[in-house]
Design a protein around this motif. Structure first.
Motif, PDB file in Angstrom:
ATOM      1  N   PRO A 254       0.804  -1.234   0.000  1.00  0.00           N
ATOM      2  CA  PRO A 254       0.000   0.000   0.000  1.00  0.00           C
ATOM      3  C   PRO A 254       0.833   1.279   0.000  1.00  0.00           C
ATOM      4  O   PRO A 254       0.330   2.341  -0.381  1.00  0.00           O
ATOM      5  CB  PRO A 254      -0.825  -0.121   1.286  1.00  0.00           C
ATOM      6  N   ASP A 255       2.083   1.213   0.422  1.00  0.00           N
ATOM      7  CA  ASP A 255       2.939   2.395   0.389  1.00  0.00           C
ATOM      8  C   ASP A 255       3.141   2.908  -1.038  1.00  0.00           C
ATOM      9  O   ASP A 255       3.510   4.073  -1.234  1.00  0.00           O
ATOM     10  CB  ASP A 255       4.304   2.089   1.016  1.00  0.00           C
ATOM     11  N   GLN A 256       2.896   2.053  -2.015  1.00  0.00           N
ATOM     12  CA  GLN A 256       3.064   2.448  -3.416  1.00  0.00           C
ATOM     13  C   GLN A 256       1.817   3.128  -3.985  1.00  0.00           C
ATOM     14  O   GLN A 256       1.861   3.659  -5.096  1.00  0.00           O
ATOM     15  CB  GLN A 256       3.386   1.216  -4.272  1.00  0.00           C
ATOM     16  N   PHE A 257       0.707   3.107  -3.255  1.00  0.00           N
ATOM     17  CA  PHE A 257      -0.558   3.593  -3.807  1.00  0.00           C
ATOM     18  C   PHE A 257      -0.498   5.068  -4.194  1.00  0.00           C
ATOM     19  O   PHE A 257      -1.154   5.490  -5.141  1.00  0.00           O
ATOM     20  CB  PHE A 257      -1.694   3.365  -2.814  1.00  0.00           C
ATOM     21  N   ASP A 258       0.274   5.863  -3.475  1.00  0.00           N
ATOM     22  CA  ASP A 258       0.353   7.288  -3.782  1.00  0.00           C
ATOM     23  C   ASP A 258       1.046   7.551  -5.115  1.00  0.00           C
ATOM     24  O   ASP A 258       0.964   8.665  -5.647  1.00  0.00           O
ATOM     25  CB  ASP A 258       1.097   8.033  -2.667  1.00  0.00           C
ATOM     26  N   GLN A 259       1.703   6.544  -5.657  1.00  0.00           N
ATOM     27  CA  GLN A 259       2.354   6.693  -6.958  1.00  0.00           C
ATOM     28  C   GLN A 259       1.372   6.462  -8.113  1.00  0.00           C
ATOM     29  O   GLN A 259       1.728   6.662  -9.274  1.00  0.00           O
ATOM     30  CB  GLN A 259       3.524   5.720  -7.078  1.00  0.00           C
ATOM     31  N   LEU A 260       0.159   6.035  -7.788  1.00  0.00           N
ATOM     32  CA  LEU A 260      -0.855   5.774  -8.816  1.00  0.00           C
ATOM     33  C   LEU A 260      -1.722   7.013  -9.027  1.00  0.00           C
ATOM     34  O   LEU A 260      -1.953   7.794  -8.102  1.00  0.00           O
ATOM     35  CB  LEU A 260      -1.725   4.585  -8.394  1.00  0.00           C
ATOM     36  N   ASP A 261      -2.214   7.171 -10.261  1.00  0.00           N
ATOM     37  CA  ASP A 261      -3.001   8.357 -10.613  1.00  0.00           C
ATOM     38  C   ASP A 261      -4.483   8.092 -10.354  1.00  0.00           C
ATOM     39  O   ASP A 261      -5.250   7.769 -11.257  1.00  0.00           O
ATOM     40  CB  ASP A 261      -2.762   8.718 -12.085  1.00  0.00           C
ATOM     41  N   TRP A 262      -4.888   8.231  -9.092  1.00  0.00           N
ATOM     42  CA  TRP A 262      -6.271   7.981  -8.706  1.00  0.00           C
ATOM     43  C   TRP A 262      -7.203   9.113  -9.147  1.00  0.00           C
ATOM     44  O   TRP A 262      -8.408   8.902  -9.317  1.00  0.00           O
ATOM     45  CB  TRP A 262      -6.381   7.823  -7.194  1.00  0.00           C
ATOM     46  N   ASP A 263      -6.682  10.298  -9.344  1.00  0.00           N
ATOM     47  CA  ASP A 263      -7.530  11.466  -9.616  1.00  0.00           C
ATOM     48  C   ASP A 263      -8.126  11.461 -11.023  1.00  0.00           C
ATOM     49  O   ASP A 263      -9.185  12.043 -11.242  1.00  0.00           O
ATOM     50  CB  ASP A 263      -6.723  12.755  -9.426  1.00  0.00           C
ATOM     51  N   LYS A 264      -7.450  10.816 -11.961  1.00  0.00           N
ATOM     52  CA  LYS A 264      -7.879  10.881 -13.358  1.00  0.00           C
ATOM     53  C   LYS A 264      -9.299  10.348 -13.543  1.00  0.00           C
ATOM     54  O   LYS A 264     -10.069  10.880 -14.347  1.00  0.00           O
ATOM     55  CB  LYS A 264      -6.903  10.112 -14.244  1.00  0.00           C
ATOM     56  N   SER A 265      -9.666   9.309 -12.810  1.00  0.00           N
ATOM     57  CA  SER A 265     -10.996   8.696 -12.965  1.00  0.00           C
ATOM     58  C   SER A 265     -11.781   8.735 -11.662  1.00  0.00           C
ATOM     59  O   SER A 265     -12.557   7.827 -11.355  1.00  0.00           O
ATOM     60  CB  SER A 265     -10.867   7.253 -13.463  1.00  0.00           C
ATOM     61  N   GLY A 266     -11.590   9.783 -10.887  1.00  0.00           N
ATOM     62  CA  GLY A 266     -12.388   9.962  -9.680  1.00  0.00           C
ATOM     63  C   GLY A 266     -12.144   8.943  -8.605  1.00  0.00           C
ATOM     64  O   GLY A 266     -13.088   8.492  -7.936  1.00  0.00           O
ATOM     65  N   GLY A 267     -10.899   8.547  -8.429  1.00  0.00           N
ATOM     66  CA  GLY A 267     -10.576   7.605  -7.357  1.00  0.00           C
ATOM     67  C   GLY A 267     -10.643   6.153  -7.752  1.00  0.00           C
ATOM     68  O   GLY A 267     -10.463   5.275  -6.895  1.00  0.00           O
TER      69      GLY A 267
END
Length: 211
Positions: free
Chosen positions: A6-19
């Motif tokens: 889970p420490d890697q989750f902030d490296q993913l682009d969650w904002d592009k598709s609303g989470g």
């Protein structure tokens, strides 16, 4: 990018598709595309923690673990993010049909290998059929007959088919070589089943040697 923590989750682009991130599920062994759904942070975390592939249902607005009602689960073996880190590729081993219609994948009709199956995926399908014959032992099946004769007889058949394949290569035409090679592969898969050794183990050994 391999996702393992889970420490890697902030490296993913969650904002592009609303989470949410689209998640494509691929058969970990034979390469078939099984389905596509969506994951939020919690679904991805639960997938990594439990090993059971879990999604976010946009219609029900809740988490759902594949197979929680049908029993047809997906066991994840790896999760990768793409180059833009806005979608996921989930490698998984299915237990039963993936699609709610009863087909192996959501891109095929029931019982149809279809366009989304790599040609070599048939070997995995054949291995599964041999395993089914082993469990059920239907009368009149050649595979049942071989399995009931035991490892020694099956090993003898593999030896015979190996010799016939070599003879076809040395003195036969292409069709004869293809036919004998198919016989050899089939009997080898039956032998592996009789010994309890999955074909994936052989592929892994070849891969390790290559690497």
């Amino acid at each position: 990018m391999l996702i393992t923590d889970p420490d890697q989750f902030d490296q993913l682009d969650w904002d592009k598709s609303g989470g949410l991130l689209p998640a494509i599920v691929q058969h970990a062994f034979d390469g078939r595309v099984l389905m596509q759904a969506y994951m939020n942070r919690e679904a991805l975390a639960r997938t990594l923690e439990s090993g059971r592939v879990t999604f976010w249902s946009r219609s029900r607005e809740q988490l759902w673990t594949k197979g929680e009602t049908s029993g047809n689960t997906l066991t994840q073996t790896a999760v990768h993010a793409d180059c833009d880190r806005d979608s996921l590729l989930v490698l998984a081993q299915p237990d039963g049909p993936t699609c709610h219609r009863g087909s192996d994948t959501c891109f095929d009709e029931a019982g149809d290998m279809g366009y989304c199956a790599p040609d070599l995926a048939f070997l995995a399908r054949l291995e599964n059929l041999i395993a089914q014959r082993d469990r059920e032992r239907p009368p009149g099946s050649y595979t049942t007959e071989l399995l009931e004769e035991g490892v020694r007889r099956i090993a003898q058949k593999v030896g015979e088919e190996g010799v016939e394949t070599a003879l076809a290569a040395a003195a036969g035409d292409d069709r004869e070589l293809a036919d004998e090679s198919a016989d050899l592969l089939y009997h080898l898969l039956v032998l592996l089943r009789a010994r309890g050794l999955p074909f994936a183990r052989i592929v892994s050994t070849l891969s390790d040697r290559h690497g």
